[in-house]
Design an enzyme around this catalytic site. Structure first.
Site, short mmCIF file in Angstrom:
data_model
loop_
_atom_site.label_atom_id
_atom_site.label_comp_id
_atom_site.label_asym_id
_atom_site.label_seq_id
_atom_site.Cartn_x
_atom_site.Cartn_y
_atom_site.Cartn_z
N CYS A 154 -3.78 -1.13 -1.99
CA CYS A 154 -4.14 0.27 -2.24
C CYS A 154 -5.13 0.37 -3.40
O CYS A 154 -4.87 -0.17 -4.49
CB CYS A 154 -2.85 1.01 -2.58
SG CYS A 154 -3.08 2.73 -2.99
N CYS B 73 -11.26 3.10 -0.45
CA CYS B 73 -9.94 3.58 -0.04
C CYS B 73 -9.58 2.81 1.24
O CYS B 73 -10.45 2.60 2.10
CB CYS B 73 -9.98 5.08 0.23
SG CYS B 73 -8.47 5.72 0.96
N THR B 74 -8.32 2.43 1.32
CA THR B 74 -7.87 1.60 2.44
C THR B 74 -8.19 2.17 3.82
O THR B 74 -8.39 1.43 4.78
CB THR B 74 -6.34 1.44 2.36
OG1 THR B 74 -5.78 2.75 2.15
CG2 THR B 74 -5.94 0.50 1.25
N HIS B 75 -8.19 3.51 3.92
CA HIS B 75 -8.37 4.13 5.24
C HIS B 75 -9.82 4.15 5.72
O HIS B 75 -10.06 4.29 6.91
CB HIS B 75 -7.89 5.59 5.20
CG HIS B 75 -6.41 5.75 5.09
ND1 HIS B 75 -5.67 5.22 4.06
CD2 HIS B 75 -5.52 6.39 5.90
CE1 HIS B 75 -4.40 5.53 4.23
NE2 HIS B 75 -4.28 6.25 5.33
N GLU C 2 -5.22 9.43 9.55
CA GLU C 2 -3.83 9.36 9.99
C GLU C 2 -3.58 10.23 11.22
O GLU C 2 -2.66 9.96 11.99
CB GLU C 2 -2.89 9.71 8.83
CG GLU C 2 -3.07 8.69 7.72
CD GLU C 2 -1.89 8.54 6.79
OE1 GLU C 2 -0.94 9.30 6.89
OE2 GLU C 2 -1.96 7.62 5.95
N ASP D 75 0.87 -1.18 0.00
CA ASP D 75 0.00 0.00 0.00
C ASP D 75 0.91 1.23 0.00
O ASP D 75 2.12 1.12 0.21
CB ASP D 75 -0.88 -0.02 1.26
CG ASP D 75 -1.79 1.21 1.34
OD1 ASP D 75 -2.40 1.55 0.32
OD2 ASP D 75 -1.86 1.84 2.40
N SER D 76 0.29 2.39 -0.16
CA SER D 76 1.07 3.63 -0.06
C SER D 76 1.54 3.88 1.37
O SER D 76 2.43 4.68 1.59
CB SER D 76 0.21 4.80 -0.53
OG SER D 76 -1.00 4.82 0.19
N1 DGL Z 1 -4.05 3.71 0.06
C1 DGL Z 1 -4.70 4.73 -0.71
C2 DGL Z 1 -5.93 4.14 -1.42
O1 DGL Z 1 -6.51 3.18 -1.00
C3 DGL Z 1 -5.10 5.90 0.16
C4 DGL Z 1 -3.95 6.71 0.69
C5 DGL Z 1 -3.18 7.44 -0.37
O2 DGL Z 1 -3.72 8.34 -1.07
O3 DGL Z 1 -2.01 7.11 -0.54
O4 DGL Z 1 -6.31 4.66 -2.44
#
Ligand code: DGL
Length: 270
Positions: free
Chosen positions: A75, A186-188, A154, A12-13
Site C-alpha cells: 500500500c 496507488c495500488t489500484h 473497486e 495492503d488496505s
Molecule cells: N492501497 C491504497 C494505496 O495504495 C489505496 C486504497 C486505500 O485508500 O486504502 O494508497
C-alpha cells in the site's frame, strides 16, 4: 534468522496490493506469499498518519505470527506513513513501494518534470517528491490526489467512460505542468492504466511502482540468503479482515488460478 523457505508477507488496505503481489509472482514465481488485505478498515488513503501506523503495526504482528521471512508494504499510503516505524519495530526486512516508484521515475524522466497521483494521504505526505529528489535533486514533482479512482476500480469500472472523464479532470492540472513521467502512486491505478495512457497521451511515461518493488524484493532475498529452495504445496495464502468471498472473486480476476480461498481474521486482536 528467518527460514528461507518461509513466505513473504505482503499487505495492503484491501485488494489493490494484489497488483504488487502479481508482479512478485511474475518475477519470483517460486516464492510463497502470505497476503493480508485490511478490507474491514479500508480506505487507508483518507485516514491520519497515527491511524495508519496503528493499523500497520497490527498487520505486522499478524504477519509475524505467520512466520514470514520478509514484509512488503504494498500500500502506498501505508508505505508513506508507516515504513520507518515497521522497519524499527521488526528484525525482518521491510520494503515499501515508494522508493521503487521514485527511483524509476527519476530514471525515466527526460525533462525532469514528474507527476505523482495517489490517495490524499500519500500526496499530503509529500514523500514521493522527497524521495524522487534523493535520486534526482533538480526534479520538479507535482502531486495530485485522485480519491475517486479507488471506488471506481473497486466498482469494476476499469474501462468505463465515467473513469475516463474523471481521469481527464484529475490530470488536466498535471498536463498543464508539462510532465513527461507520471507515477501511478496507488495500488489500484495500474488497473486503469489504459485509461491513464489515453488521457495522458503516448509521450508521458507511466511508472508502476509494483514492477520495481518486485525487483527490489528479489534482490533483497538474494542478498540475505532468503530465496526459497523448497516451495511449499500451498504457495499462496490470502487473509482479510472482512468480506472474504468478495475478496476471493476479485483476486481471481487479478491473479488467475492462484486464489483458492480467503480466510477472515480479526486484525484487532494483533
Ligand atoms: N492501497 C491504497 C494505496 O495504495 C489505496 C486504497 C486505500 O485508500 O486504502 O494508497
Amino acid at each position: 534468522m528467518a527460514d528461507r523457505n518461509a513466505p513473504i508477507g505482503v499487505f495492503d488496505s484491501g485488494i489493490g496490493g494484489l497488483t504488487v503481489a502479481r508482479e512478485i509472482i511474475r518475477q519470483i514465481p517460486d516464492e510463497p506469499i502470505v497476503y493480508f488485505g485490511d478490507t474491514a478498515r479500508l480506505p487507508y488513503g483518507s485516514k491520519s498518519k497515527d491511524t495508519i501506523i496503528r493499523f500497520s503495526r497490527q498487520v505486522l504482528h499478524f504477519l509475524e505470527s505467520q512466520r514470514v521471512k520478509a514484509i512488503v508494504i504494498a500500500c502506498n499510503t501505508a508505505s508513506a506513513y508507516a515504513l520507518d516505524t515497521l522497519q524499527r519495530e521488526t528484525d525482518l526486512p521491510v520494503i515499501g513501494v515508494i522508493r521503487s516508484g521514485a527511483h524509476m521515475a527519476a530514471q525515466m524522466t527526460r525533462n525532469g518534470r514528474i507527476g505523482v497521483i495517489g490517495t490524499a494521504g500519500t500526496i499530503k505526505s509529500g514523500i514521493y517528491g522527497d524521495t524522487i529528489r534523493q535520486f534526482k535533486p533538480d526534479a520538479e514533482v507535482f502531486g495530485k490526489a485522485c480519491p475517486l479512482f479507488v471506488p471506481l476500480v473497486e466498482e469494476g469500472l476499469w474501462h468505463d467512460s465515467v473513469t475516463e472523464e474523471i481521469a481527464s479532470r484529475y490530470t488536466a492540472e498535471l498536463k498543464g505542468k508539462f510532465i513527461d513521467t507520471l507515477v501511478m502512486g496507488c495500488t489500484h491505478y495500474p488497473l486503469i492504466r489504459s485509461t491513464l495512457r489515453r488521457v495522458m497521451g503516448e509521450n508521458v511515461t507511466l511508472v508502476n511502482p509494483a514492477y520495481e518493488t518486485a525487483i527490489e524484493v528479489k534482490g533483497m532475498l538474494e542478498a540475505n540468503d532468503l530465496t526459497c529452495l523448497v516451495t511449499p504445496e500451498e504457495k499462496y495464502q490470502f487473509f482479510v479482515s472482512d468480506q472474504a468471498e468478495e475478496f476471493t472473486s476479485f483476486a481471481k480476476s487479478i491473479l488467475p488460478e492462484e486464489v483458492r480461498e480467503t480466510k477472515k481474521i480479526n486484525i484487532e486482536e494483533y
